[in-house]
Motif scaffolding. Structure first.
Motif, PDB file in Angstrom:
ATOM      1  N   UNK A   1       0.203  30.423  -0.050  1.00 48.41           N
ATOM      2  CA  UNK A   1      -0.793  31.262   0.607  1.00 48.41           C
ATOM      3  C   UNK A   1      -1.660  30.458   1.564  1.00 48.41           C
ATOM      4  N   UNK A   2      -2.040  29.269   1.172  1.00 52.19           N
ATOM      5  CA  UNK A   2      -2.895  28.436   2.020  1.00 52.19           C
ATOM      6  C   UNK A   2      -2.174  27.136   2.365  1.00 52.19           C
ATOM      7  N   UNK A   3      -2.511  26.601   3.518  1.00 55.97           N
ATOM      8  CA  UNK A   3      -1.916  25.341   3.956  1.00 55.97           C
ATOM      9  C   UNK A   3      -2.374  24.194   3.070  1.00 55.97           C
ATOM     10  N   UNK A   4      -3.603  24.241   2.587  1.00 59.21           N
ATOM     11  CA  UNK A   4      -4.114  23.176   1.731  1.00 59.21           C
ATOM     12  C   UNK A   4      -3.360  23.099   0.408  1.00 59.21           C
ATOM     13  N   UNK A   5      -3.012  24.238  -0.167  1.00 64.29           N
ATOM     14  CA  UNK A   5      -2.251  24.215  -1.426  1.00 64.29           C
ATOM     15  C   UNK A   5      -0.838  23.686  -1.203  1.00 64.29           C
ATOM     16  N   UNK A   6      -0.241  23.982  -0.054  1.00 60.23           N
ATOM     17  CA  UNK A   6       1.085  23.437   0.259  1.00 60.23           C
ATOM     18  C   UNK A   6       1.004  21.921   0.428  1.00 60.23           C
ATOM     19  N   UNK A   7      -0.049  21.438   1.078  1.00 65.17           N
ATOM     20  CA  UNK A   7      -0.213  19.994   1.251  1.00 65.17           C
ATOM     21  C   UNK A   7      -0.452  19.289  -0.078  1.00 65.17           C
ATOM     22  N   UNK A   8      -1.200  19.921  -0.970  1.00 67.71           N
ATOM     23  CA  UNK A   8      -1.431  19.326  -2.293  1.00 67.71           C
ATOM     24  C   UNK A   8      -0.146  19.262  -3.114  1.00 67.71           C
ATOM     25  N   UNK A   9       0.703  20.274  -2.999  1.00 68.97           N
ATOM     26  CA  UNK A   9       1.988  20.233  -3.698  1.00 68.97           C
ATOM     27  C   UNK A   9       2.874  19.126  -3.147  1.00 68.97           C
ATOM     28  N   UNK A  10       2.859  18.942  -1.833  1.00 67.02           N
ATOM     29  CA  UNK A  10       3.628  17.845  -1.236  1.00 67.02           C
ATOM     30  C   UNK A  10       3.107  16.488  -1.692  1.00 67.02           C
ATOM     31  N   UNK A  11       1.802  16.354  -1.799  1.00 62.30           N
ATOM     32  CA  UNK A  11       1.234  15.086  -2.262  1.00 62.30           C
ATOM     33  C   UNK A  11       1.565  14.815  -3.728  1.00 62.30           C
ATOM     34  N   UNK A  12       1.595  15.852  -4.536  1.00 65.87           N
ATOM     35  CA  UNK A  12       1.997  15.686  -5.933  1.00 65.87           C
ATOM     36  C   UNK A  12       3.446  15.252  -6.056  1.00 65.87           C
TER      37      UNK A  12
ATOM     38  N   UNK B   1      11.530  -4.326  -4.391  1.00 62.87           N
ATOM     39  CA  UNK B   1      10.094  -4.357  -4.659  1.00 62.87           C
ATOM     40  C   UNK B   1       9.261  -3.803  -3.506  1.00 62.87           C
ATOM     41  N   UNK B   2       9.802  -3.794  -2.286  1.00 62.32           N
ATOM     42  CA  UNK B   2       9.044  -3.288  -1.145  1.00 62.32           C
ATOM     43  C   UNK B   2       9.194  -1.784  -0.970  1.00 62.32           C
ATOM     44  N   UNK B   3      10.154  -1.163  -1.614  1.00 54.90           N
ATOM     45  CA  UNK B   3      10.394   0.262  -1.399  1.00 54.90           C
ATOM     46  C   UNK B   3       9.259   1.165  -1.897  1.00 54.90           C
ATOM     47  N   UNK B   4       8.579   0.886  -3.026  1.00 57.28           N
ATOM     48  CA  UNK B   4       7.434   1.746  -3.367  1.00 57.28           C
ATOM     49  C   UNK B   4       6.281   1.644  -2.361  1.00 57.28           C
ATOM     50  N   UNK B   5       6.057   0.465  -1.817  1.00 57.05           N
ATOM     51  CA  UNK B   5       4.996   0.320  -0.815  1.00 57.05           C
ATOM     52  C   UNK B   5       5.355   1.030   0.487  1.00 57.05           C
ATOM     53  N   UNK B   6       6.635   1.026   0.834  1.00 55.85           N
ATOM     54  CA  UNK B   6       7.089   1.747   2.019  1.00 55.85           C
ATOM     55  C   UNK B   6       6.923   3.258   1.827  1.00 55.85           C
ATOM     56  N   UNK B   7       7.255   3.740   0.640  1.00 59.34           N
ATOM     57  CA  UNK B   7       7.066   5.159   0.335  1.00 59.34           C
ATOM     58  C   UNK B   7       5.588   5.528   0.340  1.00 59.34           C
ATOM     59  N   UNK B   8       4.746   4.653  -0.158  1.00 57.04           N
ATOM     60  CA  UNK B   8       3.311   4.907  -0.158  1.00 57.04           C
ATOM     61  C   UNK B   8       2.753   4.930   1.261  1.00 57.04           C
TER      62      UNK B   8
ATOM     63  N   UNK C   1       4.477   5.810   4.000  1.00 57.75           N
ATOM     64  CA  UNK C   1       4.920   7.072   4.588  1.00 57.75           C
ATOM     65  C   UNK C   1       4.132   8.257   4.024  1.00 57.75           C
ATOM     66  N   UNK C   2       3.773   8.181   2.764  1.00 61.57           N
ATOM     67  CA  UNK C   2       2.983   9.246   2.148  1.00 61.57           C
ATOM     68  C   UNK C   2       1.585   9.319   2.752  1.00 61.57           C
ATOM     69  N   UNK C   3       1.000   8.175   3.037  1.00 60.82           N
ATOM     70  CA  UNK C   3      -0.324   8.159   3.671  1.00 60.82           C
ATOM     71  C   UNK C   3      -0.251   8.719   5.086  1.00 60.82           C
ATOM     72  N   UNK C   4       0.810   8.384   5.809  1.00 68.64           N
ATOM     73  CA  UNK C   4       0.977   8.941   7.158  1.00 68.64           C
ATOM     74  C   UNK C   4       1.195  10.445   7.110  1.00 68.64           C
ATOM     75  N   UNK C   5       1.948  10.909   6.121  1.00 71.25           N
ATOM     76  CA  UNK C   5       2.184  12.345   5.966  1.00 71.25           C
ATOM     77  C   UNK C   5       0.898  13.077   5.609  1.00 71.25           C
TER      78      UNK C   5
END
Length: 98
Positions: free
Chosen positions: A24-35, A57-64, A66-70
């Protein structure tokens, strides 16, 4: 399946079902993506710890990273749609209008 794998897979599936059914809201969709991204980060971090390998060992930091950019791009879109449309409801957004 171990209890930790079950917990992270159920956390990811809960985020996916929240994204699919509560749009229903864009904020709830963004929170689900962050979860979902948080569950992937924790699962990938535990996987690299279980392997005891320095290759992954670098792959979790790379994912983090990309998650911050998203997250920043999502918040920028949230602010832009709230300013132009006056609301963050996804039903009021029409992709055919400019």
């Amino acid at each position: 399946m171990t209890p930790t794998h079950f917990a992270f897979s159920s956390m990811f599936m809960l985020g996916l079902t929240g994204l699919a059914f509560h749009r229903t809201h864009l904020l709830s969709a963004l929170l689900c993506l962050e979860g979902m991204m948080l569950s992937l980060f924790i699962a990938l971090s535990l996987w690299t710890l279980q392997l005891n390998s320095a290759n992954f060992s670098a792959s979790p930091m790379l994912l983090l990273a990309f998650s911050a950019c998203e997250a920043s791009a999502g918040l920028a879109l949230l602010v832009a749609t709230a300013r132009t449309h006056g609301t963050d409801r996804l039903q009021s957004l029409n992709l055919l209008q400019c």
